[in-house]
Design a protein around this motif. Structure first.
Motif, mmCIF file in Angstrom:
data_model
loop_
_atom_site.group_PDB
_atom_site.id
_atom_site.type_symbol
_atom_site.label_atom_id
_atom_site.label_comp_id
_atom_site.label_asym_id
_atom_site.label_seq_id
_atom_site.Cartn_x
_atom_site.Cartn_y
_atom_site.Cartn_z
ATOM 1 N N GLY A 153 11.869 54.960 -3.849
ATOM 2 C CA GLY A 153 10.895 53.883 -3.986
ATOM 3 C C GLY A 153 9.996 54.075 -5.186
ATOM 4 O O GLY A 153 9.567 53.105 -5.819
ATOM 5 N N ALA A 154 9.715 55.332 -5.520
ATOM 6 C CA ALA A 154 8.878 55.622 -6.690
ATOM 7 C C ALA A 154 9.551 55.119 -7.961
ATOM 8 O O ALA A 154 8.893 54.577 -8.856
ATOM 9 N N ASP A 155 10.863 55.278 -8.041
ATOM 10 C CA ASP A 155 11.601 54.794 -9.212
ATOM 11 C C ASP A 155 11.557 53.271 -9.304
ATOM 12 O O ASP A 155 11.407 52.700 -10.388
ATOM 13 N N ILE A 156 11.674 52.600 -8.151
ATOM 14 C CA ILE A 156 11.639 51.135 -8.134
ATOM 15 C C ILE A 156 10.269 50.632 -8.568
ATOM 16 O O ILE A 156 10.149 49.715 -9.391
ATOM 17 N N GLN A 166 1.733 45.707 -19.737
ATOM 18 C CA GLN A 166 1.631 44.312 -20.169
ATOM 19 C C GLN A 166 2.944 43.586 -19.875
ATOM 20 O O GLN A 166 4.021 44.071 -20.213
ATOM 21 N N GLY A 167 2.866 42.443 -19.215
ATOM 22 C CA GLY A 167 4.064 41.680 -18.900
ATOM 23 C C GLY A 167 4.741 42.090 -17.610
ATOM 24 O O GLY A 167 5.748 41.491 -17.219
ATOM 25 N N SER A 168 4.214 43.091 -16.922
ATOM 26 C CA SER A 168 4.801 43.522 -15.656
ATOM 27 C C SER A 168 4.691 42.421 -14.613
ATOM 28 O O SER A 168 3.719 41.660 -14.587
ATOM 29 N N GLU A 169 5.686 42.344 -13.735
ATOM 30 C CA GLU A 169 5.651 41.340 -12.670
ATOM 31 C C GLU A 169 4.575 41.640 -11.636
ATOM 32 O O GLU A 169 4.275 40.805 -10.782
ATOM 33 N N LEU A 170 3.968 42.825 -11.712
ATOM 34 C CA LEU A 170 2.883 43.164 -10.796
ATOM 35 C C LEU A 170 1.555 42.559 -11.242
ATOM 36 O O LEU A 170 0.717 42.199 -10.407
ATOM 37 N N ALA A 171 1.351 42.464 -12.548
ATOM 38 C CA ALA A 171 0.064 42.035 -13.093
ATOM 39 C C ALA A 171 -0.270 40.604 -12.669
ATOM 40 O O ALA A 171 0.568 39.703 -12.748
ATOM 41 N N ILE A 219 9.312 48.132 -11.858
ATOM 42 C CA ILE A 219 8.675 46.813 -11.822
ATOM 43 C C ILE A 219 7.269 46.853 -12.422
ATOM 44 O O ILE A 219 6.730 45.818 -12.810
ATOM 45 N N ALA A 220 6.691 48.061 -12.519
ATOM 46 C CA ALA A 220 5.378 48.183 -13.158
ATOM 47 C C ALA A 220 5.500 48.198 -14.675
ATOM 48 O O ALA A 220 4.503 48.077 -15.382
#
Length: 408
Positions: free
Chosen positions: A190-193, A135-140, A197-198
């Motif tokens: 990349g997995a950490d990034i 919830q609130g992730s920049e991906l959503a 952001i998720a």
């Protein structure tokens, strides 16, 4: 191309379609099947395994289309020879897909895999990860095209779990929602990034049975990971050799195939020896199947470069096939003003900055295949890399060129 699991059974009937489009789809589907089969093993997930089996139906139809097109497309001997080479590439993609389907079937048959194998999967050069969009992730609320996930994190989203359903091979129009579970592959950094952001919410893991946590498997599982790395490298180099008509790279693919053969022999011998020390030998079966899987992929790569090594004409359409597929291959010289000059691959973070995987670097007259993080770039070096088109544009910019970035 986005795919869902509710797919009708394919009928074997001919439909007019270009040979180029058929081969592009075969390349994309076979690569997706490999990614999903490894994901099914890592997460012990039968739903993903079933999707691999479903995709095999798509591949069977594509093989049929390819064979018909190869017959219809050849009117002279020269055309027939060139078409035979493309058909050989198509059959190699089919063998890769069949091998991926065999691996997926292991999950459906409850074949056991050692716990240590799943724990060392993150040590592979391209890892598979699972993360929840919080919830609130920049991906959503945004599409993958808007987010440019692969070119900004290096991770390619290969599947999304939404509620009780799955979205396989999501495309740029796929919109992410809160609660989505993303299955992605790419570099460990990349997995950490992507996790950050998720929303850094960890997804519950599928813990293997304690019976699988046997001792003395370190050597075997590390060998499996190395075979996975080398087999994936060999396929990338195989397409590269045909794309740029380069027999040096083709020879490297042949050498990699021999290396994997020797590794397979070592694995078989070790498993036979280890079986005497392990109470439940069922957990060794999975290792044998996985080594066979990696070897089958390498054999298919060898079959692809065989076209070049036997001097079969490679038609111009092959370049379009590689360049128009989901994952393209590019060759970029490092220009004098490039900020990459003097930096190592680790310092440049090309995987996470561009989403491109570096397959090889040419220093002067010498090729360095599968360069490590410590490989230092110099002016005039030629980088061979695979990834998405917008990632290629970013890599061109870093290499010292001015380009316009296309839409993802």
């Amino acid at each position: 191309m986005k795919r869902t699991i509710n797919r009708p059974m394919m009928e074997r009937e001919y439909q007019p379609v270009s040979f180029k489009d058929v081969l592009i789809e075969m390349k994309d589907v076979s690569e997706l099947m490999v990614d999903l089969s490894y994901s099914a093993i890592l997460f012990d997930n039968k739903e993903i395994a079933l999707e691999v089996i479903n995709l095999e139906e798509s591949m069977n139809k594509l093989v049929y289309q390819a064979r018909i097109q190869s017959v219809l497309g050849a009117r002279r001997l020269e055309e027939a020879e060139a078409m035979s080479g493309m058909l050989q590439v198509a059959e190699a993609a089919e063998r890769i897909a069949n091998s991926a389907s065999d691996i997926a079937m292991l999950i459906l048959k409850d074949i056991k895999f050692p716990a240590k194998l799943k724990r060392v999967f993150p040590e592979a050069e391209e890892v598979v990860t699972r993360v929840i969009v919080s919830q609130g992730s920049e991906l959503a609320g945004h599409t993958l095209g808007e987010l440019k996930v692969q070119s900004t994190t290096g991770m390619q989203v290969i599947a999304i779990r939404r509620g009780r359903g799955w979205i396989y091979d999501p495309d740029k129009t796929t919109r992410l929602e809160t609660g989505d579970i993303l299955i992605s592959r790419g570099p460990e950094a990349g997995a950490d990034i992507l996790s950050t952001i998720a929303g850094a919410v960890e997804c519950p893991s599928y813990e293997p049975s304690p019976a699988g946590a046997v001792d003395d498997l370190d050597r075997a599982v590390q060998l499996i990971i190395e075979m996975k790395n080398l087999s994936e490298l060999s396929v990338g180099l195989a397409y590269t050799s045909l794309l740029f008509n380069n027999k040096e790279i083709a020879d490297e693919v042949v050498a990699l195939d021999k290396t994997l053969d020797n590794m397979r022999y070592d694995m078989d011998l070790w498993v036979l020896e280890a079986a005497r020390k392990i109470d439940d030998v069922r957990y060794l079966r999975g290792l044998l199947y996985m080594s066979s899987f990696a070897q089958a992929i390498s054999d298919s790569a060898h079959s692809i470069v065989d076209v070049l090594l036997r001097d079969i004409e490679i038609p111009p359409v092959f370049k379009k096939i590689v360049r128009e597929s989901d994952e393209i291959i590019t060759r970029i010289p490092v220009a004098e003003p490039s900020p990459l000059i003097g930096r190592t691959l680790k310092e440049a973070s090309l995987g996470t900055v561009t989403g491109m995987v570096v397959l090889a670097i040419k220093h002067g007259d010498r090729w360095v295949y599968r360069p490590g993080k410590g490989a230092r770039l110099q002016s005039g070096d030629i980088i061979i890399a695979k990834g998405r088109r917008d990632g290629e544009c970013r890599l061109y910019e870093l290499a010292g060129y001015t380009v316009e970035e296309p839409e993802e």
